[in-house]
Enzyme design. Sequence first.
Site, short mmCIF file in Angstrom:
data_model
loop_
_atom_site.label_atom_id
_atom_site.label_comp_id
_atom_site.label_asym_id
_atom_site.label_seq_id
_atom_site.Cartn_x
_atom_site.Cartn_y
_atom_site.Cartn_z
N LYS A 1 16.95 24.46 39.16
CA LYS A 1 17.70 25.55 39.79
C LYS A 1 17.58 25.49 41.31
CE LYS A 1 17.92 29.32 37.48
NZ LYS A 1 17.47 30.51 36.76
N SER B 1 4.08 -5.03 10.70
CA SER B 1 4.87 -3.80 10.77
C SER B 1 3.87 -2.66 10.95
CB SER B 1 5.68 -3.60 9.50
OG SER B 1 6.44 -2.41 9.60
N ARG C 1 24.14 23.90 36.90
CA ARG C 1 23.27 22.92 36.25
C ARG C 1 24.12 22.15 35.25
NH1 ARG C 1 19.78 27.44 32.94
NH2 ARG C 1 21.45 28.25 31.66
N ARG D 1 13.62 34.24 40.22
CA ARG D 1 13.96 33.52 38.99
C ARG D 1 13.14 32.25 38.85
NH1 ARG D 1 20.39 34.04 38.10
NH2 ARG D 1 20.66 36.08 38.99
N ARG E 1 9.75 0.96 -0.17
CA ARG E 1 8.51 1.40 -0.84
C ARG E 1 8.68 1.23 -2.35
NH1 ARG E 1 9.35 6.10 3.41
NH2 ARG E 1 11.39 5.78 2.52
N ARG F 1 7.45 -3.57 0.73
CA ARG F 1 6.02 -3.26 0.70
C ARG F 1 5.54 -3.22 -0.74
NH1 ARG F 1 4.02 2.49 2.81
NH2 ARG F 1 4.69 3.14 0.73
N GLY G 1 16.91 30.55 29.08
CA GLY G 1 16.39 31.73 28.39
C GLY G 1 14.92 31.68 28.05
N GLU H 1 -2.02 -0.52 9.77
CA GLU H 1 -2.16 0.93 9.63
C GLU H 1 -3.62 1.36 9.58
OE1 GLU H 1 -0.23 2.01 5.91
OE2 GLU H 1 -0.55 -0.03 5.17
N CYS I 1 7.38 0.94 11.16
CA CYS I 1 8.08 1.55 10.03
C CYS I 1 7.57 2.95 9.71
CB CYS I 1 7.99 0.66 8.79
SG CYS I 1 6.30 0.42 8.21
N MET J 1 12.28 31.34 30.26
CA MET J 1 11.38 31.98 31.23
C MET J 1 12.07 33.19 31.84
SD MET J 1 9.49 28.66 32.80
CE MET J 1 11.00 27.78 33.08
N GLY K 1 2.46 0.70 10.57
CA GLY K 1 2.60 1.91 9.75
C GLY K 1 1.94 3.06 10.49
N THR K 2 2.66 3.62 11.44
CA THR K 2 2.02 4.57 12.37
C THR K 2 1.71 5.93 11.75
OG1 THR K 2 4.23 5.01 13.27
CG2 THR K 2 2.82 3.49 14.51
N ASN K 3 2.23 6.21 10.56
CA ASN K 3 1.82 7.46 9.89
C ASN K 3 0.33 7.38 9.56
OD1 ASN K 3 4.54 7.97 9.94
ND2 ASN K 3 4.87 7.80 7.75
N ASP K 4 -0.05 6.31 8.83
CA ASP K 4 -1.46 6.14 8.46
C ASP K 4 -2.32 5.76 9.66
OD1 ASP K 4 -1.67 6.94 5.87
OD2 ASP K 4 -1.28 4.99 4.98
N HIS L 1 4.86 13.93 1.93
CA HIS L 1 5.77 13.30 0.98
C HIS L 1 7.15 13.96 1.04
CE1 HIS L 1 7.71 12.84 -3.00
NE2 HIS L 1 7.24 11.60 -2.91
N TYR M 1 11.76 -4.68 16.43
CA TYR M 1 12.61 -3.68 15.78
C TYR M 1 11.83 -2.39 15.50
CZ TYR M 1 10.29 -4.85 11.33
OH TYR M 1 9.37 -5.04 10.34
#
Length: 875
Positions: free
Chosen positions: A23, A765, A337, A93, A562, A618, A102, A746, A832, A104, A767-770, A455, A852
């Site tokens: 702003k 690959s 803006r 402001r 999977r 996998r 909206g 992982e 993945c 702040m 496995g960034t969840n685990d 899951h 990838y």
Amino acid sequence: MSHKYVYLFKEGSAEMRDLLGGKGANLAEMTTLGLPVPFGFTVSTEACTKYYKDNQTIAPEIIEQIEAALAITEECAGKKLGDPSNPFLVSVRSGARASMPGMMDTILNLGLNDETVLGLAKLTNNERFAFDSYRRFIQMFSDVVMEVEKAKFDEIFEDVKHKNNCKMDTELNAENLKEVVTRYKALYLKEKGTDFPQNPREQLMEAIKAVFRSWDNPRAIIYRRKNDIPSDWGTAVNVQSMVFGNMGNDCGTGVAFTRNPSTGEKKLYGEFLMNAQGEDVVAGIRTPCPIDELKSTQPEVYEQFAETAEKLEKHYRDMQDMEFTIERGRLFMLQTRNGKRTAAAALQIAVDLVSEGMITKKEALMKIDPRSLDALLHPTFEPKALKNAKAIASGLPASPGAACGKIYFTASEATEAAKSGIKVILVRLETSPEDIEGMYASEGILTARGGMTSHAAVVARGMGTCCVAGCSEATISEKNKTLVFASGKAFKEGDWLSLDGSTGNVYGEALPTIEAQVSGNFATIMQWADEVRTLHVRTNADTPNDAEVAVKFGAEGIGLCRTEHMFFDESRIPAMREMIVSKDVDSRKRALNKLLPMQRSDFKGIYKAMGGRPVTIRFLDPPLHEFLPTEEEDIRALAKEMNLTFEELCQTVESLHEFNPMLGHRGCRLAVTYPEIAEMQTRAVIEAAIETRQEAGIEVVPEIMIPLVGEVKELEYVKNVVDATAKAVMKERGVEIPYLVGTMIEVPRAALTADKIAEQAQFFSFGTNDLSQMTFGFSRDDAGKFLDEYYKKKIFESDPFARLDQEGVGKLVKMAVELGKSVRKDIKLGICGEHGGDPSSIEFCHKVGLNYVSCSPFRVPIARLAAAQAKISEK
């Protein structure tokens, strides 16, 4: 010379956005362009950061600079703050560097008190206007600065209107407004135990502090988290001379866009109100008029505004969202803006701006938020119905889209109801792989437990099904078929429920939905993105249908198939269970031989759907207990079906029980213990590839991925099983085909020893969840119970399972990439985990040199655009 914290509008520019906020930078830029901007100054974002560092106090040198800037602004305006005969009034402001509409707080008419209100009345010869401004200021200051509930003031205001038979606030006269002011001040005294502040300088400093504090209000924190805005940016504060839209019928206020923010149409779009102040337009107290009507009521002002709007759009080379005030027939610009817009409008505007020669294709790609594409690919609620609906609870927005249906509590009942044409919402404590069929049959899924990578969340995203997960406000009894929310609202089987998977909101009614529509602009933007990006985009897909959907969305392969999801089908799970309860290798092999043709057929379907694109499969990952029932009634039924005694099956179930199954007997550990599982799966993969080549002429190079490796010898052992089986199959069939064997990274130890693992693995690959789960030591299904407190207390800014932790987990990924490449220069590298569909994580993947990313089918377009933006942003 002391550090500069305060800048007059004439001292700034659009390039100073980080320092002055969006702003402030735009007010400075409009001032430089010679547009009619009321005088003012900006207290910088650095001052906000210092305010928090100094234990929420404004440093003396900043106060000094504010006083100096105020004096110059007073001189320009020819008025003085607190002068009863010629009072100077200002607005205060917020303005962060990223637009946060909206989120702040704003205070108008600051500088009014019991004396200056009389001076303003005399000066303008308009007592009604003066007291209208004063009552607004008391309410805003009390609400924003002193935290006196706004509703209490609204109650007084409505009472005065009612007493005087006034429907509109503009019908109140000066005497009525004086009564409002008196009652407002009495309310303030009652609530705060002190009189309403009369010193304008005290008012100003308290208002600046309040704007700084609003950077950390709950709605701002949530907005920042959802939009990847760091908490250490802070907000600037803009102090600006007031211009008045509420002086009479030749005054007004409005908001307008240079193009339609819903459709992208190139036409001025907006609203205005005569004899009003800014908040009236937003609050909906009166019905605003379309901007076109200004042409007939104030033609000269309209022409000037239309010219200004065109000038601003050409200058910023983007659609502008502008606020303006008309004071006694004169136009003033209060803000411009880059306007917020729907996803459909974003695409339309980007394509149009390129065709108009205003921007390049690369610039057009950078103007679209990749996450907004979700709205184009999933159903949404009908806007009017949504506006009138009230959420009864909220959970995590686990999978986007809108869903409306009747509640069912089990997968089997959901499936049966869907078969008879009923729209279904599946409500579960948490889902398990056994619920797959019911999940496919449902419009939407609600769970009480689980996080963004639970899951339910992962599978729903893959299906493109709306899901609200981890709704802790919900108490679910599957036995009694009841759903009760913390608000007390109770539902039973067959009742209507609506879910918004994009916000996490739950509605206790049937809301109409609108199907997603993808325009030709979508294909254009995707084509431009593909021309730029170097990072490939694959998909996580477990069925031919998922694969076909992903290919339509532009997937260049499968990064994660999977195989366990294929075993939960009703026709297959008996053979899987037979394998699990087998007492010896031969019995296990007999059961696995029943699964072999089913698995082979699945792979053929996927290979054909992918048309020769790479497919990473996998091998079996989850612990075996997931395939067995846990309730006594179900165990008895299964024992009977399998010709086992109840005691025998109970013993098997108990033997498979683990205290921490996510760290237990799963992944490659299953293949080490039961190599015959890896043999069957390898045979299915290779036979399917050979048959697909023979039947469809499609050349397939299968990529076999061994999960949960933490020690290179685990991978070496399983790889030997795979190679021996593949060699045997090719000899039997008289056909040689290429294939790759790699692993998921992982387990943190795998990342730390990636050079050793790369000696055996042809691809990694991540496995960034685990990997995130094990690095943080969090259970991803349970972390939702405490993460909110982490956000509130600024320990975390975002969910580490939704946005990759680049400092810790990212360091492991970077290390593994470098170690892997040091041993095997041509190693294929991908991701993945669910982070493969998150734009900020995709940018990280591009930077560290992955080949990838792989994500759920409906996130493929998001990943394609994010990958292009990562390439464009490259330094």
